[in-house]
Write an enzyme that holds these catalytic residues in place. Structure first.
Site, PDB file in Angstrom:
ATOM      1  N   ARG A 177       0.846  -1.202   0.000  1.00  0.00           N
ATOM      2  CA  ARG A 177       0.000   0.000   0.000  1.00  0.00           C
ATOM      3  C   ARG A 177       0.880   1.249   0.000  1.00  0.00           C
ATOM      4  NH1 ARG A 177      -4.724   0.027   4.318  1.00  0.00           N
ATOM      5  NH2 ARG A 177      -5.392   1.767   2.981  1.00  0.00           N
ATOM      6  N   CYS A 235      -1.134   5.818   9.210  1.00  0.00           N
ATOM      7  CA  CYS A 235      -1.500   4.528   8.634  1.00  0.00           C
ATOM      8  C   CYS A 235      -2.637   4.774   7.651  1.00  0.00           C
ATOM      9  CB  CYS A 235      -1.877   3.537   9.731  1.00  0.00           C
ATOM     10  SG  CYS A 235      -3.236   4.105  10.798  1.00  0.00           S
TER      11      CYS A 235
END
Length: 280
Positions: A177, A235
Site C-alpha cells: 500500500r 497509517c
C-alpha cells in the site's frame, strides 16, 4: 511508565490493592461489502472478568468524513465512555482486544494523549490470557476521568507533511500500500512524500506479542527513528498507526500520531502522492 503488560502481570495486578480498569476494545477492519465485525457480540460470548466493552467506531472515533475513516472522537463522548467504563485519573487502566493489538492501541493512545498517567495494553491481547473468561454484564462504578488533550502528541495533514521533511514520518501500512501497488480502500494508492515505510506487522512476533525493546530500538534506528528525533506515524485511518506509536513507546521513543492518516490525506486531490519504494 511501561506501555504494555503481560497476562501474568495483569493477573497479579487484578488481585492488588488498586486493580486496573479493564477495557475490551475488540474490533476488526471490515472489507468493503463485508458485514461488520460485531465486537459487542464477541464480548458477550466471553471477556476478561471485570472488563467493560468499548466501541472503537462509536466511542474512540467520530463518524467517517473529510477528516478520514476514524477521526478523533468528540471529547465529551470519549470522556463519558471512559467514565462509564470506570476510568479514573488515579486508577490504572489496561486495554486489550482480540490479539491484533490495533484497537487496544487506539484506546491506549487516546487515553495517553488526553492525559491519563497510567495506561497499558495487554501484550498479545485476549489470546494471551490463560484464566477463565466471564459472560457477566459488568457495570463498574462511575469513573472521574476528564480528557485534557496534549497538542504535542497529535499531527494534522500539514504537520505530517512538514515532519516528513524535517524529522521522521513512518507509514505503518503494509509495504504494497505504501508503494501504491494496491489500494483496497482509499481513493488512490501511495504515500505522503518523504514518509518511510515501516509496516506495523513487523513490530510483533508470530504470537502477536511485541518484539523485545532492544529489537524494536534496532528496527526503528534503521528507519531513522531514534530517541531525540522528531517522529510521527500514520497509517490508513489512525488505528494501526496507534499500534506503531505503542511499539515506539516500548522502544523508548516518543512519537506523534497523524490520526486522519492516508484516508484523509488521499481524499484531497490537491495533496501530493508519492509511489514506489523511495520515500520521495
Amino acid at each position: 511508565m511501561e506501555a504494555i503488560i503481560t497476562a501474568t502481570e495483569l493477573a497479579d495486578a487484578l488481585t492488588g490493592p488498586n486493580p486496573p480498569a479493564l477495557l475490551d476494545v475488540r474490533w476488526r477492519l471490515t472489507s468493503p461489502g463485508a458485514p461488520p465485525f460485531d465486537g459487542r457480540a464477541a464480548y458477550a460470548e466471553g471477556h476478561l472478568p471485570g472488563a467493560v466493552f468499548v466501541d472503537l467506531d462509536g466511542e474512540l472515533a467520530s463518524a467517517p468524513g473529510e477528516n478520514g475513516r476514524h477521526p478523533l472522537p468528540d471529547l465529551a463522548v470519549f470522556g463519558a465512555a471512559m467514565r462509564r467504563a470506570g476510568v479514573s485519573a488515579a486508577r490504572p487502566v489496561v486495554v486489550y482486544d482480540g490479539g491484533l493489538g490495533w484497537a487496544a492501541a487506539r484506546a491506549w493512545w487516546l487515553l495517553r494523549w488526553t492525559g491519563h498517567p497510567d495506561v497499558r495494553v495487554l501484550d498479545g491481547g485476549l489470546p494471551s490470557w490463560e484464566g477463565a473468561l466471564s459472560t457477566d454484564v459488568v457495570t463498574p462504578g462511575q469513573g472521574d476521568f476528564e480528557p485534557a488533550p496534549d497538542a504535542a502528541g497529535l499531527l494534522d495533514a500539514d504537520g505530517a507533511a512538514a515532519l516528513a521533511r524535517s524529522g521522521v514520518l513512518l507509514d505503518a501500512r503494509a509495504g504494497e500500500r505504501y508503494r501504491g501497488e494496491v489500494e483496497p480502500i482509499d481513493r488512490v494508492g501511495g504515500h505522503i512524500p518523504g514518509a518511510v515505510s515501516a509496516p506495523t506487522a513487523e513490530n510483533v512476533g508470530p504470537d502477536g506479542r511485541f518484539l523485545p525493546a532492544a529489537e524494536l530500538q534496532g528496527r526503528f534506528k534503521g528507519l531513522g527513528a531514534t530517541q531525540g528525533a522528531a517522529v510521527g506515524v500514520y497509517c490508513g485511518s489512525g488505528v494501526s498507526g496507534a499500534h506503531e506509536v505503542l511499539a515506539l513507546a516500548v522502544a523508548g521513543i516518543p512519537a506523534a500520531l497523524y490520526v486522519g492518516s492516508w484516508s484523509e490525506w488521499s481524499a484531497d486531490p490537491s495533496r501530493p502522492v508519492a509511489i514506489g519504494p523511495d520515500p520521495q
